[in-house]
Design a protein around this motif. Structure first.
Motif, PDB file in Angstrom:
ATOM      1  N   VAL A 245       0.873  -1.186   0.007  1.00  0.00           N
ATOM      2  CA  VAL A 245      -0.103  -0.068  -0.003  1.00  0.00           C
ATOM      3  C   VAL A 245       0.796   1.125  -0.014  1.00  0.00           C
ATOM      4  O   VAL A 245       2.065   1.038   0.459  1.00  0.00           O
ATOM      5  N   VAL A 246       0.501   2.396  -0.540  1.00  0.00           N
ATOM      6  CA  VAL A 246       0.981   3.435  -0.505  1.00  0.00           C
ATOM      7  C   VAL A 246       0.419   4.558   0.344  1.00  0.00           C
ATOM      8  O   VAL A 246       0.783   5.549   0.555  1.00  0.00           O
ATOM      9  N   ARG A 247      -0.717   4.294   0.793  1.00  0.00           N
ATOM     10  CA  ARG A 247      -1.290   5.034   1.722  1.00  0.00           C
ATOM     11  C   ARG A 247      -2.319   4.040   2.978  1.00  0.00           C
ATOM     12  O   ARG A 247      -2.709   3.316   2.685  1.00  0.00           O
ATOM     13  N   VAL A 248      -1.933   4.841   4.215  1.00  0.00           N
ATOM     14  CA  VAL A 248      -2.866   4.411   5.465  1.00  0.00           C
ATOM     15  C   VAL A 248      -3.909   5.469   5.964  1.00  0.00           C
ATOM     16  O   VAL A 248      -3.517   6.283   5.957  1.00  0.00           O
ATOM     17  N   ILE A 249      -5.118   5.068   6.040  1.00  0.00           N
ATOM     18  CA  ILE A 249      -6.188   5.699   6.479  1.00  0.00           C
ATOM     19  C   ILE A 249      -6.788   5.319   7.491  1.00  0.00           C
ATOM     20  O   ILE A 249      -6.974   3.999   7.904  1.00  0.00           O
ATOM     21  N   ALA A 250      -6.972   6.117   8.511  1.00  0.00           N
ATOM     22  CA  ALA A 250      -7.957   5.685   9.906  1.00  0.00           C
ATOM     23  C   ALA A 250      -9.123   6.452  10.231  1.00  0.00           C
ATOM     24  O   ALA A 250      -9.253   7.527  10.016  1.00  0.00           O
TER      25      ALA A 250
ATOM     26  N   ALA B 220       1.035   2.810  14.158  1.00  0.00           N
ATOM     27  CA  ALA B 220       2.037   1.496  14.339  1.00  0.00           C
ATOM     28  C   ALA B 220       2.128   1.136  13.080  1.00  0.00           C
ATOM     29  O   ALA B 220       3.250   0.707  12.436  1.00  0.00           O
ATOM     30  N   VAL B 221       1.099   0.695  12.116  1.00  0.00           N
ATOM     31  CA  VAL B 221       1.156  -0.109  10.874  1.00  0.00           C
ATOM     32  C   VAL B 221       1.943   0.802   9.978  1.00  0.00           C
ATOM     33  O   VAL B 221       2.796   0.685   9.171  1.00  0.00           O
ATOM     34  N   ALA B 222       1.545   2.253   9.851  1.00  0.00           N
ATOM     35  CA  ALA B 222       2.040   3.127   9.170  1.00  0.00           C
ATOM     36  C   ALA B 222       3.592   3.193   9.228  1.00  0.00           C
ATOM     37  O   ALA B 222       4.324   3.256   8.271  1.00  0.00           O
ATOM     38  N   ALA B 223       3.906   3.369  10.365  1.00  0.00           N
ATOM     39  CA  ALA B 223       5.424   3.608  10.953  1.00  0.00           C
ATOM     40  C   ALA B 223       6.127   2.100  10.407  1.00  0.00           C
ATOM     41  O   ALA B 223       7.224   2.463   9.900  1.00  0.00           O
ATOM     42  N   ASP B 224       5.405   1.087  10.340  1.00  0.00           N
ATOM     43  CA  ASP B 224       6.253   0.170   9.986  1.00  0.00           C
ATOM     44  C   ASP B 224       6.446   0.075   8.373  1.00  0.00           C
ATOM     45  O   ASP B 224       7.322  -0.562   7.731  1.00  0.00           O
ATOM     46  N   LEU B 225       5.358   0.703   7.671  1.00  0.00           N
ATOM     47  CA  LEU B 225       5.417   0.994   6.085  1.00  0.00           C
ATOM     48  C   LEU B 225       6.053   2.146   5.782  1.00  0.00           C
ATOM     49  O   LEU B 225       6.190   2.398   4.654  1.00  0.00           O
ATOM     50  N   GLU B 226       6.671   3.026   6.991  1.00  0.00           N
ATOM     51  CA  GLU B 226       7.316   4.093   6.654  1.00  0.00           C
ATOM     52  C   GLU B 226       6.389   5.419   5.849  1.00  0.00           C
ATOM     53  O   GLU B 226       6.940   6.013   4.795  1.00  0.00           O
ATOM     54  N   LEU B 227       5.203   5.381   6.309  1.00  0.00           N
ATOM     55  CA  LEU B 227       4.199   6.052   5.728  1.00  0.00           C
ATOM     56  C   LEU B 227       3.472   6.827   7.036  1.00  0.00           C
ATOM     57  O   LEU B 227       3.811   6.468   7.976  1.00  0.00           O
ATOM     58  N   THR B 228       2.767   7.972   6.721  1.00  0.00           N
ATOM     59  CA  THR B 228       1.948   8.678   7.529  1.00  0.00           C
ATOM     60  C   THR B 228       0.727   8.766   7.325  1.00  0.00           C
ATOM     61  O   THR B 228       0.176   8.508   6.321  1.00  0.00           O
ATOM     62  N   PRO B 229      -0.110   8.243   8.478  1.00  0.00           N
ATOM     63  CA  PRO B 229      -1.243   7.792   8.431  1.00  0.00           C
ATOM     64  C   PRO B 229      -2.310   9.109   8.123  1.00  0.00           C
ATOM     65  O   PRO B 229      -2.047  10.145   8.658  1.00  0.00           O
ATOM     66  N   HIS B 230      -3.305   9.008   7.267  1.00  0.00           N
ATOM     67  CA  HIS B 230      -4.286   9.949   7.356  1.00  0.00           C
ATOM     68  C   HIS B 230      -5.483   9.661   8.097  1.00  0.00           C
ATOM     69  O   HIS B 230      -6.070   8.719   7.782  1.00  0.00           O
ATOM     70  N   ILE B 231      -5.989  10.781   8.624  1.00  0.00           N
ATOM     71  CA  ILE B 231      -7.222  10.371   9.518  1.00  0.00           C
ATOM     72  C   ILE B 231      -8.394  11.002   8.956  1.00  0.00           C
ATOM     73  O   ILE B 231      -8.518  12.048   8.603  1.00  0.00           O
TER      74      ILE B 231
END
Length: 189
Positions: free
Chosen positions: A45-50, A62-73
């Motif tokens: 994935v290239v994006r994490v949303i929550a 936590a998941v985004a950090a593992d994937l070196e991404l910043t989550p979008h809320i």
């Protein structure tokens, strides 16, 4: 018509269990966060949303950090608002009223709570605003069922049949176009 993968993950085990947790902003257990991290391993994935509720955001962070991404809320991915039933165990709710809700949550929403169609509308809008790239959304069981309704057309009685335990992942293939549609390509607890 282009296709992409959307992963929907239910948050990890909340600090409060066995209760109607819609808008209730309780935390998540460390084990619940670890389970989400394990489930996300290998997702392309290239994006994490929550959802904006802590039990989802903490897992997404936590998941985004593992994937070196910043989550979008995005608060549109919240759970159904259970109104006066918020935080209650099902045994503390009038059995007949609860049965009517499960049979038809649009006609019989919880007192002061949200109708099923309102959840479907906001999740549908959130899906419509997703960029055309592989994404992971960390959300709630009700929002995942609403997404299945929006993308795959499942009627409500079938949606209740989906077992979506904490930290489960639902993979959907989405085809964009005038009539956005989706297909389930995987579900793992």
């Amino acid at each position: 018509m282009s296709a992409r993968t959307l992963y929907l993950m239910r948050h990890g085990t909340p600090a409060l269990t066995g209760r109607m947790l819609g808008r209730t902003d309780c935390g998540v257990t460390d084990e619940g966060v670890a389970a989400c991290r394990a489930q996300a391993e290998g997702l392309a994935v290239v994006r994490v949303i929550a959802s904006d509720l802590r039990r989802a955001t903490r897992c997404a962070e936590a998941v985004a950090a593992d994937l070196e991404l910043t989550p979008h809320i995005d608060p549109r991915w919240r759970e159904l608002d259970f109104g006066a039933w918020e935080g209650l165990e099902s045994g503390a709710i009038d059995t007949a009223a609860l049965g009517r809700f499960w049979a038809d949550p649009d006609a019989n929403p919880p007192p002061g709570g949200e109708r099923w169609t309102a959840l479907v509308e906001r999740v549908g809008a959130a899906i419509g605003d997703l960029p055309a790239e592989p994404a992971l959304v960390v959300t709630h069981g009700g929002a995942m069922r609403a997404a299945l309704h929006v993308l795959c057309g499942f009627p409500l009685p079938q949606l209740w049949g989906f077992d979506l335990p904490y930290a489960s992942v639902l993979a959907l293939r989405i085809w964009d176009g005038p009539a956005r549609s989706g297909q389930i390509v995987g579900l793992w607890p």
